[in-house]
Design an enzyme around this catalytic site. Structure first.
Site, PDB file in Angstrom:
ATOM      1  CB  SER A 232      -4.190   2.554  15.486  1.00 15.90           C
ATOM      2  OG  SER A 232      -4.433   3.727  15.953  1.00 15.90           O
ATOM      3  CE  LYS A 233       2.870   3.539  13.401  1.00 18.22           C
ATOM      4  NZ  LYS A 233       2.496   4.085  11.867  1.00 18.22           N
ATOM      5  NE  ARG A 234      -7.168   6.178  18.307  1.00 16.75           N
ATOM      6  CZ  ARG A 234      -7.657   6.274  18.054  1.00 16.75           C
ATOM      7  NH1 ARG A 234      -7.866   6.017  19.977  1.00 16.75           N
ATOM      8  NH2 ARG A 234      -8.985   5.239  17.668  1.00 16.75           N
ATOM      9  N   GLY A 236      -0.922   2.260  20.961  1.00 19.14           N
ATOM     10  CA  GLY A 236       0.784   1.804  21.290  1.00 19.14           C
ATOM     11  C   GLY A 236       1.628   1.180  20.754  1.00 19.14           C
TER      12      GLY A 236
END
Ligand code: GLU
Length: 473
Positions: A232-234, A236
């Site tokens: 996921s976005k977390r 990167g």
């Protein structure tokens, strides 16, 4: 012959799986994104594996836009996805722009097709009206299917709820539109992420109720981040555009994303797209999730950068060099620069970073590097002499520069080693560069002298000559 290479403990499973690969009839596979944002790594990998499947088994790759979520679907997202797929080199045989006899390929342009099928189900009492919507009736019993990767999967129908297939505004829901389209588009294999396994029994019941042939299903394990959680976005950047902007090549992306879902028999990790198409096989698709590792992706990218000829590499590097502010570089100049740096590059964006000194303008001379290599008075004096000697040289070819330096060190009775590294630092501000003569030849006389002068000035400005002072005291 090939099949014998497969790990023996999997033989039975593989043999049964092979039954599902249509060797005679050409497969039709699809990528069916919802246009609600950018193309992400996970969806790009799904698209890639479908594309490889189609290309390897000489089938058809179809692109269908599932735009029935009217609040979240946008024109911009459609463009992002099409551009993303094009940049990835995943060309579709049927779909938006390409056309095809099973179109239209946007679900919102197919509403009457869903209505017709839904009405048929209502007439046959397999669906019913419910507050303006149409709801599908889940029959009793159980639902089984054979996933090409996981074998048989069974669901109890009592755990499934009657589902809305057409909402009161006339728009179909995903599970219904997907089945109608996959049937009418004659999709033979549905290859998608395992997050869709729970949708599959609902869809199978709809296939059966409509009297449509079920396609084969293969659910891909998802991509995870380094901490083991779903990517996921977390973790990167996750969009294709992000990686493009970072300086990754599409061929490296295809290579790496393919390895995130599939393993070649020979375990070779650097594969061209032709290699991927040739060696792809359903048997090689991984059954456990894979971890996205940007370091490994970067390593793969460096190999693909090295495979490019200098002309192509220069062309690919242009936007990155321009973005770094060097607009006046000629293509020929850039070709020489990338040729010089190629073996050290991991990303296209590094051309202007590793090769900063090869471009016009001021460069940085980090103080600790000056301290280490250009703080000795003798060294400075030698470099000043070299500067004067180079002023008289007009031929800046590698061969001539070698001769000039050979003569210089003989005359002065010094070791090349004693001046090579200070010279490198003075002309580049860096401690590691390609060969010093190759570097000066690419820089040319004017830039070499300019940098050398700048380097010496910076070193003198520092005003400390600690090692020299210590030695003479
Ligand atoms: N539109 C769905 C998605 O983007 C497609 C799922 C499928 O392949 O059936 O997840």
């Amino acid at each position: 012959m090939q099949r014998n290479c497969w790990r023996s403990q999997n033989k039975d499973l593989v043999r049964s799986r092979l039954n599902y690969i249509p060797l005679i009839k050409k497969p039709r596979v699809r990528f069916a994104p919802s246009p609600t944002g950018f193309l992400h790594l996970g969806s790009a990998r799904t698209a890639l594996l479908n594309w490889l499947f189609a290309r390897h088994y000489k089938g058809t790759f179809i692109l269908r836009l599932e735009d029935t979520d009217r609040e979240r679907s946008t024109q911009e997202a459609v463009k992002n996805i099409l551009d993303g797929l094009k940049w990835c080199g995943l060309n579709w045989d049927e779909g938006p722009e390409a056309g095809g006899k099973y179109g239209p390929y946007f679900q919102m342009e197919r509403l009457s097709l869903y209505q017709d099928q839904a009405q048929r189900l209502v007439k046959e009492d397999k669906a019913y009206r419910d507050e303006g919507a149409i709801r599908f009736r889940i029959p009793p019993g159980d639902t089984r299917f054979t996933d090409l990767l996981r074998g048989e999967i069974k669901f109890l129908n009592k755990e499934l709820k009657d589902l809305v297939i057409i909402k009161s505004d006339g728009v179909p829901t995903y599970n219904f539109a997907c089945v109608v389209d996959d049937s009418l588009m004659e999709i033979s294999h549905v290859i998608r992420g395992e997050d869709h396994i729970s949708n599959t029994p609902l869809q199978l019941n709809i296939y059966d109720a409509l009297g449509f042939t079920r396609p084969k299903f293969l659910h891909l394990p998802l991509i995870h981040g380094s901490d083991g959680a779903r990517l996921s976005k977390r973790h990167g950047p996750t969009t294709i555009q992000d990686y493009r902007a970072k300086g990754f090549l599409p061929e490296a992306l295809r290579n790496y994303l393919a390895l995130l879902g599939w393993s070649p028999r020979n375990k070779i990790e650097i594969l061209t797209t032709e290699d991927l198409i040739r060696h792809f096989s359903v048997e090689g698709i991984n059954r456990s999730y894979s971890i996205f590792d940007e370091k490994k992706f970067t390593w793969i990218n460096s190999h693909h950068l090295r495979m490019l000829d200098d002309d192509t590499l220069a062309r690919e590097a242009v936007p990155f060099v321009e973005k770094a502010g060097f607009k006046e570089i000629t293509e020929a100049g850039l070709r020489n620069i990338v040729g010089l740096l190629k073996s050290r590059l991991h990303l296209l964006s590094e051309v202007a970073v590793f090769g900063r000194y090869l471009f016009p303008g001021e460069i940085d001379y980090p103080e600790e590097i000056l301290q280490e290599y250009l703080s000795d008075k003798d060294t400075i004096l030698w470099l000043e002499e070299i500067y004067r000697a180079l002023e008289g040289v007009s031929d800046f070819s590698v061969k001539n520069l070698e001769d000039v330096f050979k003569r210089f060190i003989q005359e002065k009775n010094i070791k090349f080693k004693a001046i090579a590294q200070p010279l490198r630092v003075a002309i580049s501000g860096m401690t590691v560069t390609p060969g010093i003569f190759e570097t000066m030849a690419i820089m040319g006389k004017e830039l070499t002298l300019k940098r050398l002068r700048e380097g010496l000035e910076k070193a003198k400005k520092m005003g400390t000559v600690p090692r020299f002072t210590e030695r003479t005291e």
